[in-house]
Design an enzyme around this catalytic site. Structure first.
Site, mmCIF file in Angstrom:
data_model
loop_
_atom_site.group_PDB
_atom_site.id
_atom_site.type_symbol
_atom_site.label_atom_id
_atom_site.label_comp_id
_atom_site.label_asym_id
_atom_site.label_seq_id
_atom_site.Cartn_x
_atom_site.Cartn_y
_atom_site.Cartn_z
ATOM 1 N N TRP A 102 56.707 61.760 101.698
ATOM 2 C CA TRP A 102 56.886 63.073 101.068
ATOM 3 C C TRP A 102 55.900 64.009 101.772
ATOM 4 C CZ3 TRP A 102 56.772 58.435 98.592
ATOM 5 C CH2 TRP A 102 57.850 58.132 97.740
ATOM 6 N N ASP A 229 49.885 42.469 124.772
ATOM 7 C CA ASP A 229 49.912 42.333 126.236
ATOM 8 C C ASP A 229 48.904 43.238 126.943
ATOM 9 O OD1 ASP A 229 51.817 40.339 126.171
ATOM 10 O OD2 ASP A 229 53.473 41.770 126.111
ATOM 11 N N ALA A 256 46.597 49.951 114.795
ATOM 12 C CA ALA A 256 46.072 49.237 115.981
ATOM 13 C C ALA A 256 45.819 50.241 117.101
ATOM 14 C CB ALA A 256 47.060 48.169 116.447
ATOM 15 N N ASP A 258 45.658 53.569 116.905
ATOM 16 C CA ASP A 258 44.702 54.620 116.503
ATOM 17 C C ASP A 258 43.268 54.118 116.652
ATOM 18 O OD1 ASP A 258 47.027 55.934 115.708
ATOM 19 O OD2 ASP A 258 46.789 55.365 113.594
HETATM 20 P P1 ADP Z 1 50.372 51.043 118.641
HETATM 21 O O1 ADP Z 1 49.774 50.658 117.328
HETATM 22 O O2 ADP Z 1 50.092 52.451 119.014
HETATM 23 O O3 ADP Z 1 51.801 50.626 118.848
HETATM 24 P P2 ADP Z 1 49.665 48.749 120.263
HETATM 25 O O4 ADP Z 1 50.592 47.913 119.461
HETATM 26 O O5 ADP Z 1 49.890 48.814 121.718
HETATM 27 O O6 ADP Z 1 49.535 50.240 119.743
HETATM 28 O O7 ADP Z 1 48.209 48.181 119.987
HETATM 29 C C1 ADP Z 1 47.045 48.855 120.373
HETATM 30 C C2 ADP Z 1 45.970 47.862 120.728
HETATM 31 O O8 ADP Z 1 45.722 46.993 119.613
HETATM 32 C C3 ADP Z 1 46.352 46.931 121.865
HETATM 33 O O9 ADP Z 1 46.034 47.527 123.123
HETATM 34 C C4 ADP Z 1 45.507 45.701 121.562
HETATM 35 O O10 ADP Z 1 44.180 45.885 122.031
HETATM 36 C C5 ADP Z 1 45.477 45.674 120.039
HETATM 37 N N1 ADP Z 1 46.521 44.790 119.504
HETATM 38 C C6 ADP Z 1 47.691 45.144 118.930
HETATM 39 N N2 ADP Z 1 48.409 44.053 118.560
HETATM 40 C C7 ADP Z 1 47.653 42.977 118.907
HETATM 41 C C8 ADP Z 1 47.819 41.562 118.800
HETATM 42 N N3 ADP Z 1 48.908 41.006 118.251
HETATM 43 N N4 ADP Z 1 46.817 40.770 119.279
HETATM 44 C C9 ADP Z 1 45.710 41.295 119.830
HETATM 45 N N5 ADP Z 1 45.493 42.617 119.955
HETATM 46 C C10 ADP Z 1 46.447 43.454 119.507
#
Ligand code: ADP
Length: 306
Positions: A102, A229, A256, A258
């Site tokens: 909202w 990755d 993650a 942010d």
């Molecule tokens: P967003 O939340 O913007 O999609 P990402 O998924 O790429 O961003 O995650 C941002 C960062 O968080 C990654 O570069 C990594 O360092 C960490 N991260 C996210 N998911 C994992 C995971 N499953 N294991 C380890 N680190 C993670």
């Protein structure tokens, strides 16, 4: 005088399930989350300020107090008579999370409607952070105002940082989304996209393609995040890969990206070493995905010796 990190965007009221049909109230939003992690990781000689607009109701007061208690400055925030903050709810069904929003008439949508105040805020900062969500929630004219302001900041030699954070639902059309996000990147020094989003919405078939597209637009430095990755950095043309940390049990990936951005910037601003900043940010983000919620408290981030 302390140096200022300014984050611009929308913080919302968050309602999450607390069992027995009860709801828990919190506050979160992409650019606010990044400010939170920047604050947790930056030295005390940096001030972190949030720029948004809030209403004059009790919930706006409460959010303001929360931001302040987090150590984040609220002195630049606009207050608008008769308006309220945006709100979202996290729904849980069979372990799957979905979100209801909202926010159509939230006060934050008017954050750039007072150009003098926006200019004053941007001029007061060394680092200016905003996102594709910040641009998406603004009326077209106000998005232009914000873009003009960050372009000025870039021209003045400030570090302007942009996370495209692509959310098609917030945009009136794909065309407007592509054009405005590209303009956001063009107006910035450092762009921090997530590869998933770029592949899905800009059709990039590789991380190189994402880097190439943003460099061609005029971004100087790029950090492409790719979840578990790792990240690929391209700083003034020099490319480095930094792996993610191993996480035993991923609990909640909210914020993650942010948290990675906030932690990365805190180290990059101190030492200018992008790969070292990315290694540190990968550690912080790994802690964040191992805990519930968008905002993990400093004590749980394992910052000692970082
Ligand atoms: P967003 O939340 O913007 O999609 P990402 O998924 O790429 O961003 O995650 C941002 C960062 O968080 C990654 O570069 C990594 O360092 C960490 N991260 C996210 N998911 C994992 C995971 N499953 N294991 C380890 N680190 C993670």
């Amino acid at each position: 005088m302390s140096r200022r990190f300014l984050s611009i965007g929308e913080c919302m009221v968050e309602l999450s399930q607390a069992g027995d049909g009860l709801l828990r109230k919190g506050f979160a939003g992409d650019t606010f989350n990044t400010a939170w992690y920047a604050r947790a990781c930056l030295a005390a000689d940096w001030s972190v300020d949030y720029f948004t607009a809030l209403g004059d109701d009790a919930m706006s007061d409460e959010m303001l107090a929360f931001i302040n208690t987090s150590g984040i400055g609220t002195g630049l925030i606009r207050r608008i008579k008769g308006r309220t903050p945006g709100l979202y709810m996290i729904n849980l069904k069979n372990g799957e999370r979905s979100f209801s929003y909202w926010r159509d008439s939230s006060a934050a949508r008017s954050l750039a409607a007072d150009p003098d105040r926006l200019r004053e805020a941007v001029e007061s900062a060394e680092v200016v952070y905003f996102s594709g969500i910040t641009l998406a929630i603004l009326p077209h004219e106000d998005a232009e105002t914000l873009l003009a302001e960050v372009r000025r900041a870039k021209a003045a030699g400030k570090l302007v940082v942009f996370d495209p954070n692509i959310r098609p639902r917030l945009w009136s059309s794909y065309d407007v989304m592509h054009t405005t996000i590209s303009e956001g990147a063009r107006s910035s020094v450092l762009v921090m996209p997530s590869f998933d989003d770029e592949a899905a919405h800009f059709g990039d078939d590789s991380i190189e393609a994402t880097i190439h597209r943003y460099r061609a637009l005029g971004a100087v430095d790029i950090v492409v995040k790719n979840g578990a990755d790792g990240v690929t950095l391209n700083f003034a043309g020099e490319q480095t890969f930094v792996p993610a940390e191993k996480v035993e049990k991923v609990v909640d990936t909210t914020s993650a990206g942010d948290s990675f951005n906030g932690a990365f910037l805190s180290r990059y601003l101190e030492a200018g070493d992008a790969p070292a900043a990315a290694r540190f940010a990968a550690k912080v983000a790994a802690r964040v995905v191992s805990e519930h919620g968008a905002l993990v408290v400093k004590e749980k981030l394992g910052l000692d010796g970082g």
